[in-house]
Design an enzyme around this catalytic site. Structure first.
Site, PDB file in Angstrom:
ATOM      1  N   LYS A 209      41.566  41.654  36.001  1.00 18.39           N
ATOM      2  CA  LYS A 209      41.829  42.078  34.622  1.00 18.39           C
ATOM      3  C   LYS A 209      41.945  43.594  34.660  1.00 18.39           C
ATOM      4  O   LYS A 209      40.966  44.299  34.923  1.00 18.39           O
ATOM      5  CB  LYS A 209      40.702  41.629  33.703  1.00 18.39           C
ATOM      6  CG  LYS A 209      40.882  42.076  32.250  1.00 18.39           C
ATOM      7  CD  LYS A 209      39.707  41.629  31.378  1.00 18.39           C
ATOM      8  CE  LYS A 209      39.905  42.114  29.942  1.00 18.39           C
ATOM      9  NZ  LYS A 209      38.759  41.761  29.067  1.00 18.39           N
TER      10      LYS A 209
ATOM     11  N   TYR B 202      37.507  43.431  37.384  1.00 19.03           N
ATOM     12  CA  TYR B 202      37.788  43.933  36.031  1.00 19.03           C
ATOM     13  C   TYR B 202      37.691  45.448  36.066  1.00 19.03           C
ATOM     14  O   TYR B 202      36.614  46.003  36.296  1.00 19.03           O
ATOM     15  CB  TYR B 202      36.794  43.333  35.050  1.00 19.03           C
ATOM     16  CG  TYR B 202      36.970  43.742  33.596  1.00 19.03           C
ATOM     17  CD1 TYR B 202      38.119  44.369  33.137  1.00 19.03           C
ATOM     18  CD2 TYR B 202      35.962  43.480  32.673  1.00 19.03           C
ATOM     19  CE1 TYR B 202      38.272  44.737  31.814  1.00 19.03           C
ATOM     20  CE2 TYR B 202      36.099  43.831  31.335  1.00 19.03           C
ATOM     21  CZ  TYR B 202      37.250  44.450  30.906  1.00 19.03           C
ATOM     22  OH  TYR B 202      37.399  44.825  29.585  1.00 19.03           O
TER      23      TYR B 202
ATOM     24  N   TYR C 106      28.534  53.456  34.540  1.00 19.36           N
ATOM     25  CA  TYR C 106      27.539  54.535  34.479  1.00 19.36           C
ATOM     26  C   TYR C 106      27.265  55.194  35.838  1.00 19.36           C
ATOM     27  O   TYR C 106      27.228  56.418  35.936  1.00 19.36           O
ATOM     28  CB  TYR C 106      26.218  54.052  33.861  1.00 19.36           C
ATOM     29  CG  TYR C 106      25.254  55.178  33.552  1.00 19.36           C
ATOM     30  CD1 TYR C 106      25.449  56.003  32.454  1.00 19.36           C
ATOM     31  CD2 TYR C 106      24.166  55.438  34.381  1.00 19.36           C
ATOM     32  CE1 TYR C 106      24.578  57.052  32.173  1.00 19.36           C
ATOM     33  CE2 TYR C 106      23.300  56.477  34.121  1.00 19.36           C
ATOM     34  CZ  TYR C 106      23.509  57.282  33.014  1.00 19.36           C
ATOM     35  OH  TYR C 106      22.662  58.319  32.750  1.00 19.36           O
TER      36      TYR C 106
ATOM     37  N   ILE D 244      43.861  38.762  29.096  1.00 22.31           N
ATOM     38  CA  ILE D 244      42.542  38.363  28.588  1.00 22.31           C
ATOM     39  C   ILE D 244      42.337  39.186  27.343  1.00 22.31           C
ATOM     40  O   ILE D 244      42.209  40.406  27.394  1.00 22.31           O
ATOM     41  CB  ILE D 244      41.435  38.581  29.628  1.00 22.31           C
ATOM     42  CG1 ILE D 244      41.653  37.627  30.818  1.00 22.31           C
ATOM     43  CG2 ILE D 244      40.056  38.325  28.994  1.00 22.31           C
ATOM     44  CD1 ILE D 244      40.630  37.783  31.928  1.00 22.31           C
TER      45      ILE D 244
ATOM     46  N   ARG E 266      35.341  52.312  29.717  1.00 26.80           N
ATOM     47  CA  ARG E 266      33.957  51.899  29.499  1.00 26.80           C
ATOM     48  C   ARG E 266      33.058  52.199  30.690  1.00 26.80           C
ATOM     49  O   ARG E 266      31.885  52.510  30.529  1.00 26.80           O
ATOM     50  CB  ARG E 266      33.898  50.394  29.190  1.00 26.80           C
ATOM     51  CG  ARG E 266      34.404  50.037  27.797  1.00 26.80           C
ATOM     52  CD  ARG E 266      34.173  48.559  27.501  1.00 26.80           C
ATOM     53  NE  ARG E 266      34.618  48.212  26.157  1.00 26.80           N
ATOM     54  CZ  ARG E 266      33.882  48.307  25.058  1.00 26.80           C
ATOM     55  NH1 ARG E 266      32.642  48.775  25.140  1.00 26.80           N
ATOM     56  NH2 ARG E 266      34.362  47.954  23.876  1.00 26.80           N
TER      57      ARG E 266
ATOM     58  N   THR F 218      32.649  41.937  27.655  1.00 33.26           N
ATOM     59  CA  THR F 218      32.321  43.045  26.755  1.00 33.26           C
ATOM     60  C   THR F 218      32.410  42.619  25.294  1.00 33.26           C
ATOM     61  O   THR F 218      31.536  42.941  24.483  1.00 33.26           O
ATOM     62  CB  THR F 218      33.284  44.222  26.991  1.00 33.26           C
ATOM     63  OG1 THR F 218      33.234  44.596  28.358  1.00 33.26           O
ATOM     64  CG2 THR F 218      32.911  45.419  26.128  1.00 33.26           C
TER      65      THR F 218
END
Length: 297
Positions: free
Chosen positions: A164, A135, A109, A206, A140, A46
């Site tokens: 992550k 992740y 989404y 991270i 997000r 990202t």
């Protein structure tokens, strides 16, 4: 120590004023982070503005990053999206030269069910020749990967080697640590909670702020991994305001502003992202200078 214990940095992608990829800036950044003694690099997550890069640009960045790194640090490639079949195809076609793992965010989404998330990663596991890091970043993606789904994937697929975790949910962190296979790596996906997550058993972070403050952050993380939290805490607290500023107007605008101040690369972004405001830039410069004068030893 496992190659993914410690501080990984989610690389920004430097751009020129015309919007093209600034490969010289990327070279400077890679060398800056190697000199900053981080443990590994993550290319095109990202923070790398991957969503605004086309396939050809991504391939060039991955190849260039591997060439400049030249085996000095382990490399992870960010390959994700919300079309499972397309991601699986990208993983099959990925040039793995110089890379050690793939980081793939849970689909955004679409808002899949937990079974949908499981089936998504099942197909990716079957498609990738490299180990995979899950992740989870609900802020997000719009959906959370539950601890049950995480541990189910960790137990069912040996090439899914870690996660992550950026949900900010400590109850979820606790459940993952309790139920995961021993060898499965839990990694903080949020800079501010790296210290407490490591205290629970996470193996590092991270990082976004590591782009600009690699020495300071990696020193703190290494102390945590040694169990010396008394020495780590002052370093953690010293980075709190800088971390807040990094995200005040979005990621990676803050990190790029700091990197420009340090002379590593310019701070251009691709729309819809824009540079930080002048007032925030000045705060970042002031705090950056304060931190670089702080004795981390």
């Amino acid at each position: 120590m496992n190659k993914f214990h410690g501080t990984g940095v989610a690389l920004v992608t430097p751009f020129k004023a015309d919007g093209s990829v600034d490969f010289e800036g990327l070279k400077n950044l890679i060398n800056y982070l190697v000199d900053g003694k981080v443990e590994y690099l993550v290319s095109l997550g990202t923070t790398g503005e991957a969503s605004t890069l086309n396939k050809d640009e991504k391939k060039k960045i991955w190849k260039f990053t591997a060439e400049i790194n030249n085996g000095r640090l382990p490399l992870v490639a960010g390959i994700g999206g919300n079309d499972t079949l397309a991601i699986a195809k990208d993983m099959k076609e990925f040039d793995t030269e110089g890379y050690h793992a793939i980081l793939s965010a849970s689909p955004y989404y679409n808002k899949p069910t937990q079974e949908g998330i499981y089936q998504h990663y099942k197909l990716l596991s079957e498609s990738s020749s490299l180990p995979i890091f899950l992740y989870n970043v609900p802020g997000r993606t719009g959906s959370n990967m539950s601890s049950d789904t995480t541990c189910r994937l960790a137990n069912d697929f040996k090439n899914i080697i870690g996660m992550k975790e950026a949900s900010g949910n400590f109850d979820q962190f606790n459940q993952i640590m309790r139920d995961k296979p021993k060898e499965f790596l839990l990694i903080s996906g949020d800079d501010p909670v790296a210290l407490p997550m490591i205290s629970l058993g996470a193996v590092g972070v991270i990082s976004v702020i590591g782009n600009a403050m690699p020495q300071q952050l990696s020193a703190m993380v290494r102390l945590c991994l040694k169990g010396d939290y008394a020495a780590a805490l002052p370093l953690h607290l010293n980075l709190i305001e800088f971390t807040r500023l990094m995200f005040a107007e979005g990621n990676p605008a803050g990190a790029k502003a700091a990197l420009k101040h340090f002379g590593v690369c310019e701070d251009h972004l691709r729309l819809p992202l824009v540079k930080v405001s002048q007032s925030l830039r000045q705060q970042i410069i002031t705090e950056s200078d304060r931190i670089t004068n702080y004795n981390i030893l």
